[in-house]
Design a protein around this motif. Structure first.
Motif, PDB file in Angstrom:
ATOM      1  N   PRO A 240      69.607  47.889  45.605  1.00 25.72           N
ATOM      2  CA  PRO A 240      68.665  47.435  46.568  1.00 25.72           C
ATOM      3  C   PRO A 240      67.928  46.207  46.192  1.00 25.72           C
ATOM      4  N   LYS A 241      67.441  45.426  46.891  1.00 19.05           N
ATOM      5  CA  LYS A 241      66.824  44.331  46.664  1.00 19.05           C
ATOM      6  C   LYS A 241      65.801  44.398  45.805  1.00 19.05           C
ATOM      7  N   ASP A 242      64.926  45.533  45.927  1.00 14.99           N
ATOM      8  CA  ASP A 242      63.749  45.866  45.095  1.00 14.99           C
ATOM      9  C   ASP A 242      63.967  47.217  44.668  1.00 14.99           C
ATOM     10  N   ALA A 243      63.320  47.557  43.414  1.00 16.24           N
ATOM     11  CA  ALA A 243      63.314  48.634  42.770  1.00 16.24           C
ATOM     12  C   ALA A 243      61.982  49.257  42.446  1.00 16.24           C
ATOM     13  N   ALA A 244      61.575  50.460  42.660  1.00 14.48           N
ATOM     14  CA  ALA A 244      60.229  51.052  42.098  1.00 14.48           C
ATOM     15  C   ALA A 244      60.437  51.930  41.071  1.00 14.48           C
ATOM     16  N   LEU A 245      59.696  52.128  40.157  1.00 15.69           N
ATOM     17  CA  LEU A 245      59.967  53.355  39.202  1.00 15.69           C
ATOM     18  C   LEU A 245      58.580  53.865  39.106  1.00 15.69           C
TER      19      LEU A 245
ATOM     20  N   ASP B 259      62.049  38.864  26.951  1.00 14.34           N
ATOM     21  CA  ASP B 259      62.079  37.824  28.040  1.00 14.34           C
ATOM     22  C   ASP B 259      62.008  38.354  29.342  1.00 14.34           C
ATOM     23  N   PRO B 260      61.466  37.403  30.354  1.00 13.05           N
ATOM     24  CA  PRO B 260      61.307  38.185  31.710  1.00 13.05           C
ATOM     25  C   PRO B 260      62.535  38.562  32.208  1.00 13.05           C
ATOM     26  N   ALA B 261      63.641  37.757  32.116  1.00 11.98           N
ATOM     27  CA  ALA B 261      64.933  38.397  32.502  1.00 11.98           C
ATOM     28  C   ALA B 261      65.399  39.536  31.965  1.00 11.98           C
ATOM     29  N   VAL B 262      65.331  39.879  30.655  1.00 15.13           N
ATOM     30  CA  VAL B 262      65.551  41.161  30.169  1.00 15.13           C
ATOM     31  C   VAL B 262      64.603  42.306  30.529  1.00 15.13           C
ATOM     32  N   THR B 263      63.414  41.908  30.803  1.00 18.79           N
ATOM     33  CA  THR B 263      62.583  43.007  31.208  1.00 18.79           C
ATOM     34  C   THR B 263      62.801  43.418  32.605  1.00 18.79           C
ATOM     35  N   ARG B 264      63.217  42.222  33.468  1.00 20.18           N
ATOM     36  CA  ARG B 264      63.372  42.689  35.009  1.00 20.18           C
ATOM     37  C   ARG B 264      64.623  43.420  34.926  1.00 20.18           C
TER      38      ARG B 264
ATOM     39  N   ILE C 201      65.684  45.663  32.809  1.00 24.41           N
ATOM     40  CA  ILE C 201      65.558  47.142  32.252  1.00 24.41           C
ATOM     41  C   ILE C 201      64.956  47.644  33.447  1.00 24.41           C
ATOM     42  N   ILE C 202      63.819  47.315  33.923  1.00 22.53           N
ATOM     43  CA  ILE C 202      63.129  48.057  34.719  1.00 22.53           C
ATOM     44  C   ILE C 202      63.864  48.355  35.899  1.00 22.53           C
ATOM     45  N   TYR C 203      64.615  47.320  36.386  1.00 24.03           N
ATOM     46  CA  TYR C 203      65.655  47.651  37.526  1.00 24.03           C
ATOM     47  C   TYR C 203      66.658  48.568  37.414  1.00 24.03           C
ATOM     48  N   THR C 204      67.440  48.500  36.328  1.00 20.93           N
ATOM     49  CA  THR C 204      68.546  49.512  36.088  1.00 20.93           C
ATOM     50  C   THR C 204      68.086  50.793  35.657  1.00 20.93           C
TER      51      THR C 204
ATOM     52  N   GLY D 195      50.743  55.235  38.002  1.00 20.71           N
ATOM     53  CA  GLY D 195      51.326  53.924  38.171  1.00 20.71           C
ATOM     54  C   GLY D 195      52.738  53.859  38.422  1.00 20.71           C
ATOM     55  N   ALA D 196      53.289  52.344  38.648  1.00 19.51           N
ATOM     56  CA  ALA D 196      54.665  52.561  38.784  1.00 19.51           C
ATOM     57  C   ALA D 196      54.854  51.043  38.179  1.00 19.51           C
ATOM     58  N   LEU D 197      56.382  50.839  37.905  1.00 16.02           N
ATOM     59  CA  LEU D 197      56.910  49.661  37.656  1.00 16.02           C
ATOM     60  C   LEU D 197      57.843  49.112  38.620  1.00 16.02           C
ATOM     61  N   HIS D 198      57.811  47.846  39.003  1.00 17.66           N
ATOM     62  CA  HIS D 198      58.740  47.168  39.991  1.00 17.66           C
ATOM     63  C   HIS D 198      59.634  46.143  39.367  1.00 17.66           C
ATOM     64  N   ALA D 199      60.698  45.820  40.007  1.00 14.60           N
ATOM     65  CA  ALA D 199      61.592  44.786  39.673  1.00 14.60           C
ATOM     66  C   ALA D 199      62.377  44.493  40.668  1.00 14.60           C
ATOM     67  N   GLU D 200      62.576  43.098  40.951  1.00 13.53           N
ATOM     68  CA  GLU D 200      63.661  42.755  42.173  1.00 13.53           C
ATOM     69  C   GLU D 200      65.115  42.690  41.444  1.00 13.53           C
ATOM     70  N   ARG D 201      66.025  42.898  42.081  1.00 16.50           N
ATOM     71  CA  ARG D 201      67.360  42.899  41.729  1.00 16.50           C
ATOM     72  C   ARG D 201      67.644  41.754  40.847  1.00 16.50           C
ATOM     73  N   PRO D 202      68.178  41.655  39.817  1.00 14.80           N
ATOM     74  CA  PRO D 202      68.370  40.557  38.686  1.00 14.80           C
ATOM     75  C   PRO D 202      69.572  39.788  39.647  1.00 14.80           C
ATOM     76  N   GLU D 203      69.339  38.547  39.332  1.00 10.87           N
ATOM     77  CA  GLU D 203      70.385  37.647  39.824  1.00 10.87           C
ATOM     78  C   GLU D 203      71.833  37.352  39.412  1.00 10.87           C
ATOM     79  N   ILE D 204      71.891  38.202  38.259  1.00  5.95           N
ATOM     80  CA  ILE D 204      73.365  38.345  37.511  1.00  5.95           C
ATOM     81  C   ILE D 204      73.692  39.618  37.951  1.00  5.95           C
ATOM     82  N   TYR D 205      75.098  39.725  37.778  1.00  9.47           N
ATOM     83  CA  TYR D 205      75.910  41.024  37.813  1.00  9.47           C
ATOM     84  C   TYR D 205      75.929  41.930  39.161  1.00  9.47           C
TER      85      TYR D 205
END
Length: 307
Positions: free
Chosen positions: A169-174, A29-34, A36-39, A150-160
């Motif tokens: 941080p608000k945004d995280a890049a990998l 799901d988009p929320a799970v993907t977000r 995992i990439i963020y954490t 390349g790089a993966l990017h994710a905004e901070r999840p709205e939960i937890y």
């Protein structure tokens, strides 16, 4: 008691962690993907981990990383904890998220092992019969062309994650980096080698599906399955969990790596016996982590400099 493992700065590993009882909690799901990439981005940055490959399946995940500071256990503890806590919220799940078994940590000793295990990681959805091409998988993943560029990017999840806490941080890049043993000038050739084996996995998976008269599950069905269901395919019991990989046919490298692992374990056990007997001046072999961090034992770091 598990075997002692050397934690050496600069080592590259294939990491695998499985969900409890093979539930589909990591369904893409988009929320799970977000989550995992963020954490992963936050945890990797905090502990000096370079990420070279990633594929998150519904029941497990694979990572290929380099531990630049010798902090792999701290990284795994934080990353898996954050994923578990976030998943429990997203799935309204009570109890553990991860399987009770330890994370599989396979030291990739040679270039051949790097190519094979990165390709295996990227092709995992195809090998599992989910999609026909690795790039079709909708979950968190790395593509061959992204390795080293390349790089993966994710905004901070709205939960937890507390938005007022500066550690989130608000945004995280990998960044998806090349393994340190691969020179930048050799990047294109390295990616071609990985792509070749990914294509082999894809051809083999399609041939197997045709022979058994089975269809690939497909993206729509993979995304629609309940996260609370469990995988029903048979998994062999008692599979080996290797300490290292050297690549197919690398007999000399296999012998060298085996000798090094055995030497570390023998030296570690001897030092541990002395320490338990009250000899607090016992010196442990290079790569000792747990006893150094939690008991402050002396470690022969000079062995690393001489290696």
């Amino acid at each position: 008691m598990s075997q002692p493992r050397a934690i050496v700065p600069g080592a590259t590993y294939l990491l695998t962690r499985r969900v409890l009882r093979r539930h589909f909690l990591l369904r893409p799901d988009p929320a799970v993907t977000r989550l995992i990439i963020y954490t992963l981005a936050v945890s990797a940055h905090r502990h000096g981990i370079l990420v070279h490959a990633l594929c998150v399946m519904s029941t497990h995940l694979h990572l290929v990383v380099t531990d630049t500071r010798g902090q792999l256990p701290c990284f795994l503890q934080q990353f898996h904890r954050l994923v578990a806590l976030g998943t429990k919220v997203l799935r309204a799940w009570e109890g553990p998220v991860w399987d009770h078994g330890a994370t599989s940590v396979v030291h990739l000793v040679t270039r051949d092992a790097l190519v094979e295990k990165i390709a295996y990681t990227l092709a995992n959805p195809v090998i599992a019969g989910l999609v026909q091409h690795a790039g079709e998988w909708p979950g968190a993943k790395v593509l061959v062309d992204e390795i080293g560029s390349g790089a993966l990017h994710a905004e901070r999840p709205e939960i937890y994650f507390n938005p007022n806490n500066p550690q989130w941080p608000k945004d995280a890049a990998l960044p998806i980096t090349l393994p340190p043993s691969v020179q930048t000038s050799d990047a294109d050739e390295f990616r071609r080698e990985v792509a070749h084996i990914v294509e082999q996995h894809e051809r083999q998976a399609r041939a197997t599906a045709q022979r058994k008269k089975r269809d690939f599950l497909g993206v729509a069905r993979a995304c629609a399955i309940s996260p609370y269901e469990r995988a029903t395919s048979i998994e062999p019991l008692g599979e080996l969990n290797p300490t290292f990989a050297v690549g197919r046919g690398r007999t000399d490298a296999q012998k060298t790596a085996t000798t090094a692992v055995r030497a570390f374990r023998i030296a570690y056990r001897q030092s541990l016996e002395h320490w338990r007997a009250g000899v607090r001046t016992a010196v442990f072999p290079a790569g000792t982590w747990w006893m150094r961090v939690f008991h402050g034992v002396a470690v022969n770091d000079g062995e690393l400099a001489a290696a």
